[in-house]
Design a protein around this motif. Structure first.
Motif, PDB file in Angstrom:
ATOM      1  N   ARG A  27       0.839  -1.201   0.000  1.00  0.00           N
ATOM      2  CA  ARG A  27       0.000   0.000   0.000  1.00  0.00           C
ATOM      3  C   ARG A  27       0.876   1.253   0.000  1.00  0.00           C
ATOM      4  N   VAL A  28       0.367   2.303  -0.634  1.00  0.00           N
ATOM      5  CA  VAL A  28       1.052   3.587  -0.620  1.00  0.00           C
ATOM      6  C   VAL A  28       0.888   4.183   0.769  1.00  0.00           C
ATOM      7  N   GLN A  29       1.999   4.499   1.395  1.00  0.00           N
ATOM      8  CA  GLN A  29       2.003   5.075   2.735  1.00  0.00           C
ATOM      9  C   GLN A  29       1.923   6.594   2.587  1.00  0.00           C
ATOM     10  N   MET A  30       0.802   7.182   3.003  1.00  0.00           N
ATOM     11  CA  MET A  30       0.548   8.602   2.786  1.00  0.00           C
ATOM     12  C   MET A  30       0.657   9.402   4.068  1.00  0.00           C
ATOM     13  N   GLY A  31       0.994  10.667   3.892  1.00  0.00           N
ATOM     14  CA  GLY A  31       0.908  11.657   4.947  1.00  0.00           C
ATOM     15  C   GLY A  31      -0.025  12.750   4.477  1.00  0.00           C
ATOM     16  N   LYS A  50      -8.229   0.782  -1.750  1.00  0.00           N
ATOM     17  CA  LYS A  50      -7.664  -0.181  -0.806  1.00  0.00           C
ATOM     18  C   LYS A  50      -6.135  -0.203  -0.837  1.00  0.00           C
ATOM     19  N   ASP A  51      -5.522   0.507  -1.797  1.00  0.00           N
ATOM     20  CA  ASP A  51      -4.072   0.472  -1.913  1.00  0.00           C
ATOM     21  C   ASP A  51      -3.381   1.680  -1.278  1.00  0.00           C
ATOM     22  N   VAL A  52      -4.081   2.369  -0.378  1.00  0.00           N
ATOM     23  CA  VAL A  52      -3.503   3.528   0.294  1.00  0.00           C
ATOM     24  C   VAL A  52      -3.799   3.452   1.783  1.00  0.00           C
ATOM     25  N   THR A  53      -2.861   3.918   2.572  1.00  0.00           N
ATOM     26  CA  THR A  53      -3.068   4.034   4.008  1.00  0.00           C
ATOM     27  C   THR A  53      -2.383   5.306   4.491  1.00  0.00           C
ATOM     28  N   PHE A  54      -2.998   5.971   5.439  1.00  0.00           N
ATOM     29  CA  PHE A  54      -2.430   7.201   5.978  1.00  0.00           C
ATOM     30  C   PHE A  54      -1.664   6.877   7.252  1.00  0.00           C
ATOM     31  N   VAL A  93       2.410  12.561  -0.127  1.00  0.00           N
ATOM     32  CA  VAL A  93       1.679  13.468   0.754  1.00  0.00           C
ATOM     33  C   VAL A  93       0.466  14.050   0.052  1.00  0.00           C
ATOM     34  N   LEU A  94      -0.552  14.247   0.833  1.00  0.00           N
ATOM     35  CA  LEU A  94      -1.769  14.933   0.424  1.00  0.00           C
ATOM     36  C   LEU A  94      -1.690  16.314   1.058  1.00  0.00           C
ATOM     37  N   ILE A  95      -1.613  17.352   0.241  1.00  0.00           N
ATOM     38  CA  ILE A  95      -1.477  18.718   0.750  1.00  0.00           C
ATOM     39  C   ILE A  95      -2.833  19.400   0.663  1.00  0.00           C
ATOM     40  N   THR A  96      -3.410  19.705   1.826  1.00  0.00           N
ATOM     41  CA  THR A  96      -4.723  20.361   1.878  1.00  0.00           C
ATOM     42  C   THR A  96      -4.674  21.545   2.833  1.00  0.00           C
ATOM     43  N   THR A  97      -3.610  22.287   2.726  1.00  0.00           N
ATOM     44  CA  THR A  97      -3.416  23.488   3.524  1.00  0.00           C
ATOM     45  C   THR A  97      -4.102  24.668   2.838  1.00  0.00           C
ATOM     46  N   PRO A  98      -4.121  25.845   3.479  1.00  0.00           N
ATOM     47  CA  PRO A  98      -4.583  27.034   2.752  1.00  0.00           C
ATOM     48  C   PRO A  98      -3.734  27.236   1.486  1.00  0.00           C
ATOM     49  N   LEU A 110       8.518  17.409  -3.151  1.00  0.00           N
ATOM     50  CA  LEU A 110       9.143  16.845  -4.339  1.00  0.00           C
ATOM     51  C   LEU A 110      10.654  16.724  -4.153  1.00  0.00           C
ATOM     52  N   GLN A 111      11.270  17.725  -3.548  1.00  0.00           N
ATOM     53  CA  GLN A 111      12.701  17.659  -3.273  1.00  0.00           C
ATOM     54  C   GLN A 111      13.036  16.524  -2.310  1.00  0.00           C
ATOM     55  N   ALA A 112      12.090  16.185  -1.437  1.00  0.00           N
ATOM     56  CA  ALA A 112      12.294  15.091  -0.480  1.00  0.00           C
ATOM     57  C   ALA A 112      11.994  13.731  -1.120  1.00  0.00           C
ATOM     58  N   GLY A 113      11.581  13.717  -2.387  1.00  0.00           N
ATOM     59  CA  GLY A 113      11.317  12.473  -3.094  1.00  0.00           C
ATOM     60  C   GLY A 113       9.927  11.898  -2.850  1.00  0.00           C
ATOM     61  N   LYS A 114       9.013  12.723  -2.387  1.00  0.00           N
ATOM     62  CA  LYS A 114       7.646  12.256  -2.118  1.00  0.00           C
ATOM     63  C   LYS A 114       6.772  12.459  -3.352  1.00  0.00           C
ATOM     64  N   ASP A 115       5.791  11.578  -3.524  1.00  0.00           N
ATOM     65  CA  ASP A 115       4.736  11.818  -4.496  1.00  0.00           C
ATOM     66  C   ASP A 115       3.780  12.811  -3.847  1.00  0.00           C
ATOM     67  N   VAL A 116       3.105  13.604  -4.661  1.00  0.00           N
ATOM     68  CA  VAL A 116       2.273  14.681  -4.122  1.00  0.00           C
ATOM     69  C   VAL A 116       0.902  14.694  -4.782  1.00  0.00           C
TER      70      VAL A 116
END
Length: 120
Positions: A27-31, A50-54, A93-98, A110-116
């Motif tokens: 599973r994709v490990q998300m933040g 079903k292939d994602v978990t936070f 990461v899921l970015i849902t900030t202002p 992206l610089q940290a190598g995360k999918d966004v």
């Protein structure tokens, strides 16, 4: 191949594309960064897959963060999004900030190598 649909049909027929049962390690490990109203809405949409978990959550408001962490079961709960970007346990990461925070956080992710996933 003329388009993606044709590619997928041919690939599926050839056995290249297959559906498998995913284990916890598959599973994709998300933040999630920002767990306000929109963050919770998009989180619910992601959870239909079903292939994602936070595994991590971040918000500057501790009350919202605590509530979200309890609901999601995220192991990491932080007030500084950079901790999530540093984590080897987070694939994307899921970015849902202002809105004004989208670009700087996305670039750092992206610089940290995360999918966004980020709207707008």
């Amino acid at each position: 191949m003329e388009n993606r649909r044709e590619f997928l049909k041919v690939s599926a027929a050839a056995g290249i594309v297959s559906r498998t049962v995913l284990g916890a390690n598959d599973r994709v490990q998300m933040g999630i960064i920002g767990v306000g109203t929109r963050g919770n809405q998009v989180y619910e949409s992601f959870m239909r897959n079903k292939d994602v978990t936070f595994v991590a959550a971040c918000d500057v408001r501790k009350d919202r963060l605590d509530q979200f962490t309890k609901k999601s079961g995220a192991k990491m709960s932080v007030g500084d999004y950079r901790r999530i970007l540093e984590s080897k346990d987070v694939d994307g990461v899921l970015i849902t900030t202002p809105d004004h925070w989208h670009s700087p956080i996305m670039l750092q992710a992206l610089q940290a190598g995360k999918d966004v996933y980020c709207e707008k």
